[in-house]
Design a protein around this motif. Structure first.
Motif, PDB file in Angstrom:
ATOM      1  N   ALA A 205       6.634   1.214   1.586  1.00  0.00           N
ATOM      2  CA  ALA A 205       6.022   2.354   0.919  1.00  0.00           C
ATOM      3  C   ALA A 205       5.381   1.884  -0.382  1.00  0.00           C
ATOM      4  O   ALA A 205       5.842   0.923  -0.990  1.00  0.00           O
ATOM      5  CB  ALA A 205       7.075   3.429   0.642  1.00  0.00           C
ATOM      6  N   ALA A 212      11.096   1.201   2.351  1.00  0.00           N
ATOM      7  CA  ALA A 212      11.559   2.589   2.291  1.00  0.00           C
ATOM      8  C   ALA A 212      12.600   2.879   3.359  1.00  0.00           C
ATOM      9  O   ALA A 212      13.500   3.684   3.149  1.00  0.00           O
ATOM     10  CB  ALA A 212      10.379   3.543   2.439  1.00  0.00           C
ATOM     11  N   ALA A 213      12.475   2.224   4.501  1.00  0.00           N
ATOM     12  CA  ALA A 213      13.417   2.488   5.587  1.00  0.00           C
ATOM     13  C   ALA A 213      13.263   1.417   6.648  1.00  0.00           C
ATOM     14  O   ALA A 213      12.235   0.724   6.694  1.00  0.00           O
ATOM     15  CB  ALA A 213      13.138   3.861   6.197  1.00  0.00           C
ATOM     16  N   GLU A 234      10.401  10.734  13.119  1.00  0.00           N
ATOM     17  CA  GLU A 234      11.130  10.341  11.909  1.00  0.00           C
ATOM     18  C   GLU A 234      10.266   9.469  10.997  1.00  0.00           C
ATOM     19  O   GLU A 234      10.223   9.657   9.774  1.00  0.00           O
ATOM     20  CB  GLU A 234      12.362   9.553  12.350  1.00  0.00           C
ATOM     21  N   ILE A 235       9.592   8.515  11.637  1.00  0.00           N
ATOM     22  CA  ILE A 235       8.740   7.617  10.844  1.00  0.00           C
ATOM     23  C   ILE A 235       7.625   8.415  10.175  1.00  0.00           C
ATOM     24  O   ILE A 235       7.338   8.229   8.995  1.00  0.00           O
ATOM     25  CB  ILE A 235       8.150   6.490  11.730  1.00  0.00           C
ATOM     26  N   GLU A 237       7.706  11.428   9.317  1.00  0.00           N
ATOM     27  CA  GLU A 237       8.342  12.163   8.223  1.00  0.00           C
ATOM     28  C   GLU A 237       8.358  11.298   6.963  1.00  0.00           C
ATOM     29  O   GLU A 237       7.955  11.718   5.877  1.00  0.00           O
ATOM     30  CB  GLU A 237       9.781  12.517   8.628  1.00  0.00           C
ATOM     31  N   HIS A 238       8.792  10.059   7.153  1.00  0.00           N
ATOM     32  CA  HIS A 238       8.875   9.114   6.035  1.00  0.00           C
ATOM     33  C   HIS A 238       7.522   8.812   5.444  1.00  0.00           C
ATOM     34  O   HIS A 238       7.378   8.585   4.248  1.00  0.00           O
ATOM     35  CB  HIS A 238       9.527   7.810   6.498  1.00  0.00           C
TER      36      HIS A 238
END
Ligand SMILES: Nc1ncnc2c1ncn2[C@@H]1O[C@H](COP(=O)(O)OP(=O)(O)O)[C@@H](O)[C@H]1O
Ligand SMILES: [Mg+2]
Lengths: 249, 263
Positions: A205, A212-213, A234-235, A237-238
């Protein structure tokens, strides 16, 4: 097989910090995808790993070796293949061997083997402008493979080709990887591409670039994008772009 | 039939020939009819006769041609080698380029013809004089284009080479120089023509031999047909030299380039 170890990797240009304290272990033989929107520092991180830029602070190790410059065990594939237009395809593939001082006959032989491997044995004597975008990327991969690197770093290698060609290239890359099991670090901004390829997805990010994840994708390949809908959402969303239409298909 | 429809090749060719021979015929009539003095305008047929005589070796034509070609070839080659060498050096060492830029720009700005009389004073009327003139006429553009060519090297291409662990020498030989070649060749082509101009002009100003000298002599003697014949033959020499370089470029050095349909 050999892996990467990044610890506290920071990159600044003057006042601006592009990457901030990246810690990341990449396992030997892993297919790792670096995902993120453009400008978040993916290329910078990849080029740091390739030894093409130097970290401001922090260290990068390949196996036991600290990376301080381009390394013979690392092959790099660039976004637009960056083939040399004045060289034939075969001589483009031979480039790294030439740099290493490999004798001519041996170069010929190795280049041909690489072109076979990427499925382009017949274009050896052509010039890059005579090839399609997808073929050029294959040649770019062959060029990186010619020195038999243990690690392949790929910066959005299929970003500039059409959809169907891209699917084919992805499939062929997976095949190549499954036969030789090199460690691959693959940069993309395409979520679907990441899901189709990765053992593990690392989401970068911006502001400044940080992890970030991460997601581990353990599903068998070849994969159906549909089966990965939940992760996909989900991705997104991130990434801050939630999918507005849910449950298509 | 619409206005924009293109005439066929044959029609074009015939049209052009009609125009050419029409103009020539009018000239011929004007001179033969005594309307225009042959001192000012030669009858085309007289020019043809003169050109034929020159080509047959009249007025020491081949000696003169040899003199001019020698001046051109030596001056041009020295300028090419020195220009590319200096251009590479300056292109590869930004500090040197920054340092020398004003000097180069000043030297380049001097209209080269202005120094010919001084060169005559220093070097006399012979070969050395012409070589220096030819050199000056084409050296600077070659330097500039070489610098530009080197600076145009793609960052991506350099990055590829570095990732393949190229040495500094390999970077220059395998990436920078090939990248600069198209730009350098463009200069070599235009400057070949400039070099011929230099040789001829130098001969016209101060010389004992050469095509420019022959042209000068003809003009001084008011032999207008011969002067025209010289102009035509000098033009041919110039076109031929540029063509040779053009072919070299296309067949050897740039054979990797996509053929453009329009050329
Ligand atoms: N040489 C450089 N000097 C200054 N800023 C740079 C340089 N290279 C990259 N950047 C900046 O770093 C950020 C990340 O760039 P990059 O790694 O190319 O992102 P990505 O590959 O994810 O699109 C961008 O904001 C870019 O402007
Ligand atoms: Mg990028």
């Amino acid at each position: 097989m050999i892996g990467f170890e990044l610890s506290g990797v920071t990159k600044t240009y003057g006042e601006t910090t592009v990457l901030d304290h990246i810690d990341l272990s990449i396992e030997p033989g892993e297919f790792l995808v670096l995902l993120g929107r453009s400008g978040c520092g993916k290329s910078t991180l990849l080029e740091l790993m390739a030894g093409l830029r130097t970290t401001s602070t922090g260290t990068i190790h390949l196996g036991q070796e600290r990376i301080t410059g381009p390394h013979q065990k690392i092959g790099v594939v660039f976004q637009d293949s960056s083939l040399y237009p004045w060289r034939t395809v075969a001589r483009n593939v031979e480039l790294g061997l030439e740099m290493a001082g490999t004798p001519k006959a041996k170069r010929r032989e190795l280049a041909r083997a690489q072109l076979d491997l990427v499925g382009l044995p017949e274009v050896a004597q052509q010039y890059p402008h005579q090839l399609s975008g997808g073929m050029r990327q294959r040649v770019g991969i062959a060029r990186a493979l010619a020195l038999q690197p243990e690690v392949l770093l790929m910066d959005e290698p299929f970003g500039a080709v059409d959809h169907l060609t891209r699917l084919q290239l992805q499939r062929d890359l997976l095949h190549l990887w499954s036969t030789e099991r090199r460690t691959i670090v693959f940069v993309t901004h395409d979520v679907t591409e990441a899901l189709l390829l990765a053992d593990r997805i690392v989401l970068l990010a911006p502001g400044p670039g940080h992890i970030a994840a991460t997601w581990r994708i353990s599903q068998e390949r070849p994969r159906e994008p549909d089966a990965l809908r939940t992760v996909h959402a989900e991705i997104h969303e991130h990434l801050g772009v939630p999918q507005t239409v849910k449950g298509i298909g | 039939m619409s206005i924009s429809s293109r005439p066929s090749r044959i029609v074009l060719l015939v049209g052009r020939l009609v125009l050419l021979f029409g103009v020539l015929a009018i000239c011929e009539l004007l001179v033969r009819g005594g309307i225009v003095s042959s001192l000012y305008l030669p009858a085309p047929t007289d020019v043809l006769v003169q050109a034929w005589q020159l080509l047959g070796g009249g007025s020491g034509f081949y000696m003169n041609l040899g003199v001019t070609l020698r001046e051109f070839v030596i001056g041009y080659l020295v300028a090419v080698v020195a220009g590319i060498a200096l251009g590479l050096l300056l292109g590869l060492v930004p500090l040197a380029e920054a340092f020398f830029r004003p000097f180069l720009a000043a030297l380049m700005a001097v209209p080269k013809v202005t120094v010919i009389p001084l060169l005559t004073l220093w070097l006399g009327l012979g070969l050395g004089h012409k070589i220096v003139i030819v050199f000056l006429f084409c050296f600077f553009p070659i330097v500039y284009n070489t610098i530009a060519g080197v600076q145009q090297t793609s960052e991506d291409h350099l990055k590829v080479a570095r990732s393949l662990r190229a040495s500094r020498v390999q970077l220059i030989g395998k990436v920078i120089l090939p990248s600069a070649i198209p730009t350098i060749l463009a200069a070599l082509r235009t400057e070949a023509a400039a070099a011929i101009v230099g040789a001829i002009f130098g001969e016209m100003v101060a010389s004992k031999a050469g095509l420019g000298n022959g042209l000068n002599e003809a003009t001084t003697l008011y032999d207008t047909p011969k002067a025209f014949a010289f102009i035509i033959l000098i033009t041919l020499v110039s076109v031929l030299s540029v063509t040779v370089i053009d072919q070299l470029e296309r067949r050897v050095l740039l054979k990797w380039r996509p053929r453009r349909s329009l050329r």
